[in-house]
Design an enzyme around this catalytic site. Structure first.
Site, mmCIF file in Angstrom:
data_model
loop_
_atom_site.group_PDB
_atom_site.id
_atom_site.type_symbol
_atom_site.label_atom_id
_atom_site.label_comp_id
_atom_site.label_asym_id
_atom_site.label_seq_id
_atom_site.Cartn_x
_atom_site.Cartn_y
_atom_site.Cartn_z
ATOM 1 C CG HIS A 236 -1.943 1.074 1.198
ATOM 2 N ND1 HIS A 236 -1.658 2.418 1.409
ATOM 3 C CD2 HIS A 236 -3.284 1.017 0.963
ATOM 4 C CE1 HIS A 236 -2.771 3.119 1.310
ATOM 5 N NE2 HIS A 236 -3.768 2.299 1.037
ATOM 6 C CB CYS A 274 -4.179 3.452 -2.435
ATOM 7 S SG CYS A 274 -5.236 4.501 -1.424
ATOM 8 C CG HIS A 301 -7.432 0.806 -1.420
ATOM 9 N ND1 HIS A 301 -6.571 1.014 -0.371
ATOM 10 C CD2 HIS A 301 -7.824 -0.490 -1.359
ATOM 11 C CE1 HIS A 301 -6.438 -0.110 0.309
ATOM 12 N NE2 HIS A 301 -7.181 -1.040 -0.275
ATOM 13 C CG ASP A 352 -9.681 3.999 0.562
ATOM 14 O OD1 ASP A 352 -10.084 3.598 1.661
ATOM 15 O OD2 ASP A 352 -8.488 4.212 0.309
ATOM 16 C CG HIS A 353 -10.276 7.011 3.333
ATOM 17 N ND1 HIS A 353 -9.136 7.733 3.592
ATOM 18 C CD2 HIS A 353 -10.037 5.776 3.829
ATOM 19 C CE1 HIS A 353 -8.238 6.961 4.203
ATOM 20 N NE2 HIS A 353 -8.774 5.771 4.356
ATOM 21 C CE1 TYR A 371 -11.982 1.953 4.640
ATOM 22 C CE2 TYR A 371 -10.842 3.248 6.291
ATOM 23 C CZ TYR A 371 -10.838 2.566 5.093
ATOM 24 O OH TYR A 371 -9.700 2.500 4.340
#
Length: 400
Positions: A236, A274, A301, A352-353, A371
């Site tokens: 990541h 990501c 992501h 994501d997020h 999340y």
């Protein structure tokens, strides 16, 4: 051309977003981990199967391990690192025995991802995560008291940092401190400022080249086991993708990943692409990175950030901000076609997020910042629609 495989992150039994909600999202794959097991310890087949069974009750698959953490001893190659590496090898084998073969990890020293505001309010009333270098300067200088921290900030930011810190009440200071040092994914370590100082001290004199060497040595030991199991290790990117706390970040730019793949060319050595982490650095061209690294992407992501000239950034909507998401998704669809022909695999992505919005704003703050459910559902729906349009256009279905 087919859509990417959809996933959703789940933090385990303590996650306020239950598996029944994830099943309703339409995602079939889950990104999850055994967060209860301490860093460096082996995951048993029994524990893996027990976790897997919880997902299967909702017709969900454990597609991606996020993550098998890399201990500080491994990153430093000190202390108990040899035992931790052996445990990591055993965990890779045990996961593969259960059919779980995509493993995300990171090599960020001391703290994982860093934000300074977990409830940044946007004009529409929703909330998101934000990083502000002024606030981070206040943390480093007045709470952490890191020697030499002042040299990393221009005079104007130092003045604003002092003003910001002096404006905080004692309770606000405590909350601000916790928001930075105790947001490890899926678990609360209960770290105190003194713990962070001690952890930083272990990296004294550690430059980027030495940390990269330690990463490469780790991969040289783990990748043969991953190959043996037909598994992949997906690093990541650093979040944020620039040096913090006086520590080097070594997985932030295209050159970092190219060096890593050149040093350890194993097909099991891959990247978790990501877009949010990578886009928080103004210097990164995300579509260019997606194209250049396409044969190393099995996991993604998808989110975006909005960056500002002063180095601050916040979590933008999934189709907004600085990421050209339509181009990125198109490149991932092409990468998936090539991957499918090469080995029959599909790229698994997750939104994501997400922002805190609508009913989620009235609920207690999630222990997993970024999340909440509705914001990620919105992101998944947007990306799903974007994919459908791109695939239709590619197939000529829009030439009406």
């Amino acid at each position: 051309m087919e859509p990417l495989r959809e996933g959703f992150r789940w933090y385990g039994d303590a996650d306020p977003v239950p598996l029944s909600y994830i099943a309703q999202s339409g995602a079939k794959g889950v990104f999850t981990s055994l967060h209860q097991i301490p860093y460096g310890e082996e995951w048993s087949v029994a524990d893996i199967k027990e976790h897997q069974a919880k997902l299967r009750r909702f017709n969900l698959d454990w597609d991606v391990v996020e993550s098998v953490p890399v201990s500080e001893d491994i990153k430093l190659r000190t202390g108990d690192y040899k035992r931790h590496i052996q445990n990591y090898k055993n965990t890779v084998r045990n996961l593969a025995e259960c059919g779980v073969r995509k493993i995300v990890y990171n090599f960020m020293p001391v703290l994982d991802w860093i934000r300074t505001d977990l409830h940044y309010k946007l004009p529409d009333g929703s909330q998101c995560l934000r990083f502000d270098p002024v606030q981070f300067a206040a943390f480093e200088i007045y709470l952490l008291k890191r020697e030499g921290a002042e040299a990393n900030y221009p005079p104007q930011q130092l003045a604003l940092a002092k003003e910001f810190f002096e404006s905080l009440s004692p309770d606000s200071v405590k909350a601000f401190e916790r928001s930075i040092i105790d947001v490890f994914p899926g678990c609360k370590m209960g770290l105190q400022i003194e713990d962070v100082r001690k952890m930083l001290g272990r990296y004294d004199g550690m430059g980027p080249q030495k940390l990269k060497e330690n990463l490469f040595l780790f991969l040289e030991e783990i990748c043969p086991v991953a190959e043996e199991c037909s598994s992949i290790l997906a690093i990541h990117p650093d979040d944020p993708p620039f040096d913090v706390l006086g520590l080097p970040r070594i997985a932030s730019r295209l050159e970092d990943f190219q060096q890593m793949f050149d040093a350890v060319p194993s097909p099991s050595n891959t990247i978790c692409f990501c877009t949010g982490s990578l886009s928080a650095g103004n210097r990164n061209d995300i579509p260019r990175m997606a194209e250049a690294l396409s044969d190393r992407i099995y996991v993604a992501h998808l989110r975006s950030t909005q960056t500002d000239p002063d180095g601050s950034f916040f979590e933008a909507g999934h189709l907004e901000g600085s990421v050209l998401m339509a181009k990125v998704v198109w490149l991932l669809l092409k990468a998936q076609d090539a991957l499918s022909k090469r080995c029959g695999e599909k790229i698994v992505f997750r939104p994501d997020h997400g922002r805190d919005m609508a009913d989620d704003l009235s609920k207690p703050p999630t222990p997993n910042p970024g999340y909440s459910y509705i914001g990620r559902m919105k992101g998944l729906a947007e990306i799903r629609g974007l994919e459908a349009g791109l695939i239709a256009a590619n197939g000529g279905l829009l030439n009406l």
